[in-house]
Design an enzyme around this catalytic site. Structure first.
Site, PDB file in Angstrom:
ATOM      1  N   SER A 101      -8.239  -0.364  -0.291  1.00  0.00           N
ATOM      2  CA  SER A 101      -7.640   0.963  -0.285  1.00  0.00           C
ATOM      3  C   SER A 101      -6.701   1.128  -1.478  1.00  0.00           C
ATOM      4  O   SER A 101      -7.126   1.048  -2.620  1.00  0.00           O
ATOM      5  CB  SER A 101      -6.933   1.174   1.060  1.00  0.00           C
ATOM      6  OG  SER A 101      -6.462   2.488   1.193  1.00  0.00           O
ATOM      7  N   HIS A 126     -12.020   3.483  -0.580  1.00  0.00           N
ATOM      8  CA  HIS A 126     -12.338   4.616   0.289  1.00  0.00           C
ATOM      9  C   HIS A 126     -11.420   5.773  -0.068  1.00  0.00           C
ATOM     10  O   HIS A 126     -10.520   5.631  -0.890  1.00  0.00           O
ATOM     11  CB  HIS A 126     -12.245   4.243   1.777  1.00  0.00           C
ATOM     12  CG  HIS A 126     -10.866   3.904   2.254  1.00  0.00           C
ATOM     13  ND1 HIS A 126     -10.599   3.543   3.544  1.00  0.00           N
ATOM     14  CD2 HIS A 126      -9.668   3.863   1.631  1.00  0.00           C
ATOM     15  CE1 HIS A 126      -9.312   3.302   3.693  1.00  0.00           C
ATOM     16  NE2 HIS A 126      -8.731   3.490   2.543  1.00  0.00           N
TER      17      HIS A 126
END
Length: 195
Positions: A101, A126
């Site tokens: 992330s 993501h």
């Protein structure tokens, strides 16, 4: 019994006697920085402060940021990314363990050609997420607009720094995409896999 942070001897140039300092302070003097937790305001501010201080102290010596992070807050992570671009020394990023992330966003922010992953490291990208407030509809709309702006910013950075086309990055950000170190290298997130 907690171990705590070990102390190591450190001697300043020109001094005869070494003093005992904690391990991290000793490593900071060598320009070795660590992100080993969730990205939040506290750790981001600490690392940004160290980067700026070390840059002022000597703007010619590269800095090394070791990353083992499951991700975290977007705004502090973007602030750390921007600081890495701002300081005059090159910032090497090294993934040890996991850069997920916001951790992967910081990893890709290292100086191009100086981004590295250890052989068994994992990288995950993501889209930014939000816990939409249970407030009024107007607040929901403002928050979703901000989230879309953040997604656009993050997408542009990945496109610029990986060399991948916009459609590839946009598609990848739709879900959690986990990668091995060689896959992250093929994707342009890191430049080298350590051996």
């Amino acid at each position: 019994m907690p171990v705590g942070v070990p102390k190591v001897p450190f001697r300043l140039p020109g001094e005869e006697d070494a003093s005992w300092v904690d391990l991290y302070n000793r490593l900071y003097r060598q320009r070795l920085l660590f992100l080993g937790q969730d990205v939040n305001n506290e750790i981001s501010n600490q690392i940004m402060g160290l980067m700026v201080y070390l840059s002022i102290e000597d703007g010619t010596k590269d800095q090394y940021l070791f990353i083992n992070s499951p991700g975290g807050s977007v705004i502090p992570g973007v602030g750390l990314f921007d600081t890495m671009q701002f300081v005059s020394p090159d910032v090497h990023t090294i993934c040890i363990g996991l850069a997920a992330s916001m951790g992967s966003f910081i990893l890709v922010g290292g100086e191009i050609t100086k981004r590295l992953a250890f052989p068994h490291a994992r990288v995950m990208i993501h889209q930014p997420a939000s816990s939409f407030s249970k407030g009024k509809t107007g607040e929901f709309v403002l928050e979703s607009t901000e989230l879309l702006n953040l997604r656009e910013t993050i997408t542009k950075v990945y496109v610029q720094r990986t060399g991948k086309p916009l459609w590839v990055i946009s598609e990848d950000l739709e879900r959690d995409v986990f990668m091995s170190a060689p896959e992250a290298q093929a994707h342009g997130i890191v430049d080298l896999v350590a051996v």
